[in-house]
Motif scaffolding. Structure first.
Motif, PDB file in Angstrom:
ATOM      1  N   ALA A  44       0.833  -1.204   0.000  1.00 40.74           N
ATOM      2  CA  ALA A  44       0.000   0.000   0.000  1.00 40.74           C
ATOM      3  C   ALA A  44       0.865   1.250   0.000  1.00 40.74           C
ATOM      4  O   ALA A  44       0.534   2.250  -0.645  1.00 40.74           O
ATOM      5  CB  ALA A  44      -0.915  -0.011   1.228  1.00 40.74           C
ATOM      6  N   LEU A  45       1.988   1.196   0.702  1.00 40.26           N
ATOM      7  CA  LEU A  45       2.893   2.338   0.769  1.00 40.26           C
ATOM      8  C   LEU A  45       3.485   2.643  -0.604  1.00 40.26           C
ATOM      9  O   LEU A  45       3.512   3.794  -1.041  1.00 40.26           O
ATOM     10  CB  LEU A  45       4.002   2.036   1.777  1.00 40.26           C
ATOM     11  CG  LEU A  45       4.995   3.157   2.064  1.00 40.26           C
ATOM     12  CD1 LEU A  45       4.284   4.319   2.733  1.00 40.26           C
ATOM     13  CD2 LEU A  45       6.112   2.639   2.953  1.00 40.26           C
ATOM     14  N   PHE A  67       9.545   3.174  -8.071  1.00 38.11           N
ATOM     15  CA  PHE A  67       9.832   1.765  -8.358  1.00 38.11           C
ATOM     16  C   PHE A  67      11.258   1.396  -7.955  1.00 38.11           C
ATOM     17  O   PHE A  67      11.490   0.381  -7.280  1.00 38.11           O
ATOM     18  CB  PHE A  67       9.612   1.499  -9.850  1.00 38.11           C
ATOM     19  CG  PHE A  67      10.326   0.288 -10.373  1.00 38.11           C
ATOM     20  CD1 PHE A  67       9.892  -0.993 -10.048  1.00 38.11           C
ATOM     21  CD2 PHE A  67      11.446   0.431 -11.184  1.00 38.11           C
ATOM     22  CE1 PHE A  67      10.562  -2.118 -10.525  1.00 38.11           C
ATOM     23  CE2 PHE A  67      12.114  -0.685 -11.670  1.00 38.11           C
ATOM     24  CZ  PHE A  67      11.681  -1.958 -11.338  1.00 38.11           C
ATOM     25  N   ALA A  68      12.238   2.204  -8.345  1.00 40.24           N
ATOM     26  CA  ALA A  68      13.639   1.890  -8.052  1.00 40.24           C
ATOM     27  C   ALA A  68      13.923   1.909  -6.553  1.00 40.24           C
ATOM     28  O   ALA A  68      14.578   0.999  -6.014  1.00 40.24           O
ATOM     29  CB  ALA A  68      14.554   2.881  -8.782  1.00 40.24           C
ATOM     30  N   ALA A 162      10.012  -7.392  -9.457  1.00 36.88           N
ATOM     31  CA  ALA A 162       8.647  -7.719  -9.889  1.00 36.88           C
ATOM     32  C   ALA A 162       7.618  -7.187  -8.900  1.00 36.88           C
ATOM     33  O   ALA A 162       6.559  -6.672  -9.295  1.00 36.88           O
ATOM     34  CB  ALA A 162       8.507  -9.238 -10.050  1.00 36.88           C
ATOM     35  N   TRP A 163       7.918  -7.299  -7.594  1.00 30.97           N
ATOM     36  CA  TRP A 163       6.993  -6.812  -6.564  1.00 30.97           C
ATOM     37  C   TRP A 163       6.829  -5.301  -6.652  1.00 30.97           C
ATOM     38  O   TRP A 163       5.697  -4.783  -6.641  1.00 30.97           O
ATOM     39  CB  TRP A 163       7.522  -7.216  -5.189  1.00 30.97           C
ATOM     40  CG  TRP A 163       6.774  -6.621  -4.041  1.00 30.97           C
ATOM     41  CD1 TRP A 163       5.609  -7.059  -3.500  1.00 30.97           C
ATOM     42  CD2 TRP A 163       7.147  -5.443  -3.299  1.00 30.97           C
ATOM     43  NE1 TRP A 163       5.230  -6.238  -2.468  1.00 30.97           N
ATOM     44  CE2 TRP A 163       6.150  -5.252  -2.319  1.00 30.97           C
ATOM     45  CE3 TRP A 163       8.225  -4.557  -3.369  1.00 30.97           C
ATOM     46  CZ2 TRP A 163       6.201  -4.192  -1.422  1.00 30.97           C
ATOM     47  CZ3 TRP A 163       8.270  -3.501  -2.471  1.00 30.97           C
ATOM     48  CH2 TRP A 163       7.268  -3.329  -1.510  1.00 30.97           C
ATOM     49  N   ALA A 164       7.942  -4.574  -6.760  1.00 30.52           N
ATOM     50  CA  ALA A 164       7.874  -3.115  -6.835  1.00 30.52           C
ATOM     51  C   ALA A 164       7.152  -2.671  -8.104  1.00 30.52           C
ATOM     52  O   ALA A 164       6.371  -1.714  -8.084  1.00 30.52           O
ATOM     53  CB  ALA A 164       9.280  -2.520  -6.782  1.00 30.52           C
ATOM     54  N   ALA A 165       7.395  -3.367  -9.216  1.00 33.30           N
ATOM     55  CA  ALA A 165       6.729  -3.017 -10.469  1.00 33.30           C
ATOM     56  C   ALA A 165       5.228  -3.235 -10.368  1.00 33.30           C
ATOM     57  O   ALA A 165       4.432  -2.421 -10.872  1.00 33.30           O
ATOM     58  CB  ALA A 165       7.312  -3.845 -11.611  1.00 33.30           C
ATOM     59  N   THR A 166       4.819  -4.306  -9.712  1.00 36.74           N
ATOM     60  CA  THR A 166       3.388  -4.603  -9.568  1.00 36.74           C
ATOM     61  C   THR A 166       2.659  -3.492  -8.826  1.00 36.74           C
ATOM     62  O   THR A 166       1.616  -2.990  -9.276  1.00 36.74           O
ATOM     63  CB  THR A 166       3.189  -5.936  -8.837  1.00 36.74           C
ATOM     64  OG1 THR A 166       3.793  -6.987  -9.602  1.00 36.74           O
ATOM     65  CG2 THR A 166       1.714  -6.240  -8.626  1.00 36.74           C
ATOM     66  N   TYR A 167       3.209  -3.066  -7.678  1.00 34.44           N
ATOM     67  CA  TYR A 167       2.520  -2.043  -6.892  1.00 34.44           C
ATOM     68  C   TYR A 167       2.680  -0.654  -7.494  1.00 34.44           C
ATOM     69  O   TYR A 167       1.805   0.209  -7.311  1.00 34.44           O
ATOM     70  CB  TYR A 167       2.997  -2.088  -5.443  1.00 34.44           C
ATOM     71  CG  TYR A 167       2.341  -3.219  -4.683  1.00 34.44           C
ATOM     72  CD1 TYR A 167       1.044  -3.091  -4.213  1.00 34.44           C
ATOM     73  CD2 TYR A 167       2.994  -4.425  -4.485  1.00 34.44           C
ATOM     74  CE1 TYR A 167       0.417  -4.134  -3.540  1.00 34.44           C
ATOM     75  CE2 TYR A 167       2.379  -5.471  -3.819  1.00 34.44           C
ATOM     76  CZ  TYR A 167       1.094  -5.317  -3.352  1.00 34.44           C
ATOM     77  OH  TYR A 167       0.471  -6.355  -2.695  1.00 34.44           O
TER      78      TYR A 167
END
Length: 209
Positions: A44-45, A67-68, A162-167
């Motif tokens: 959520a953050l 994202f980075a 992949a996790w950061a890109a998804t959110y």
């Protein structure tokens, strides 16, 4: 200098520069801490930060920076937690970090993680961050299999990306649907909390054997 002059001087500070100076370090710290102590809804953050960046910074640079920073913070937190868990595995008495990991992984999920690790190797790490409540069982399975830190890092790096890109994409969706940032943030927070609450809700609704 009067209060009006002070307010005018404060208004001359570029919002984007202020956000970059304060917001991104705070985002890194909270996501890394959330990887160590899962009381912070990091998904959520990240999604909320992406919504704000989408509306207040030049696209796509703001969202790319979110994202980075998020991916690097998640990777840093995972590496720290895995290193602490390794110390517990090597110690005769274990450690509170290892026991905390055991307490957050049900035997069923741990067994699934072990089978997945045997069949697919570090590839299962990539999927573990995208599956709700999947990260800890897989990390614990890697620890119990005594996977070296370097090998764990090779699987965890693409998992964090992949996790950061998804959110971040969820944040872009929220920013696109609503002109007001707070509405996009509310949507992202609701989606992230629903995703994270899914496994526990399924366990409660599952009929007893």
């Amino acid at each position: 200098m009067t209060w009006r002059e002070l307010a005018a001087a404060a208004g001359q500070v570029p919002p984007e520069s202020t956000q970059q100076a304060v917001g991104y370090p705070a985002l890194f710290l909270l996501v890394a801490l959330g990887a160590l102590v899962p009381v912070i809804p990091t998904g959520a953050l990240v999604g909320s930060a992406a919504v704000v960046a989408f509306h207040h910074q030049s696209p796509p640079y703001g969202v790319l920076l979110v994202f980075a920073v998020s991916a690097l913070a998640a990777f840093t937190g995972d590496m720290a937690l895995y290193w602490l868990g390794q110390r517990g595995v090597r110690s005769r008495g274990g450690s509170r970090w290892l026991e905390a990991l055991r307490g957050r992984a049900t035997p069923e999920r741990l067994e699934q993680a072990r089978v997945g690790l045997d069949e697919h190797g570090v590839l299962v790490l990539v999927l573990s961050r995208l599956v709700p409540a999947g990260r800890i069982p897989v990390m614990l399975a890697c620890l119990l299999a005594q996977m070296p830190l370097r090998r764990f890092a090779r699987g965890d790096a693409p998992a964090c990306l992949a996790w950061a890109a998804t959110y971040a994409l969820i944040g872009i969706l929220g920013g696109t649907l609503f002109a007001e940032p707070w509405k996009g943030v509310a949507l992202v927070v609701g989606l992230a909390l629903a995703i994270s609450a899914g496994p526990s809700l399924r366990r409660r609704l599952r009929p007893p054997p």
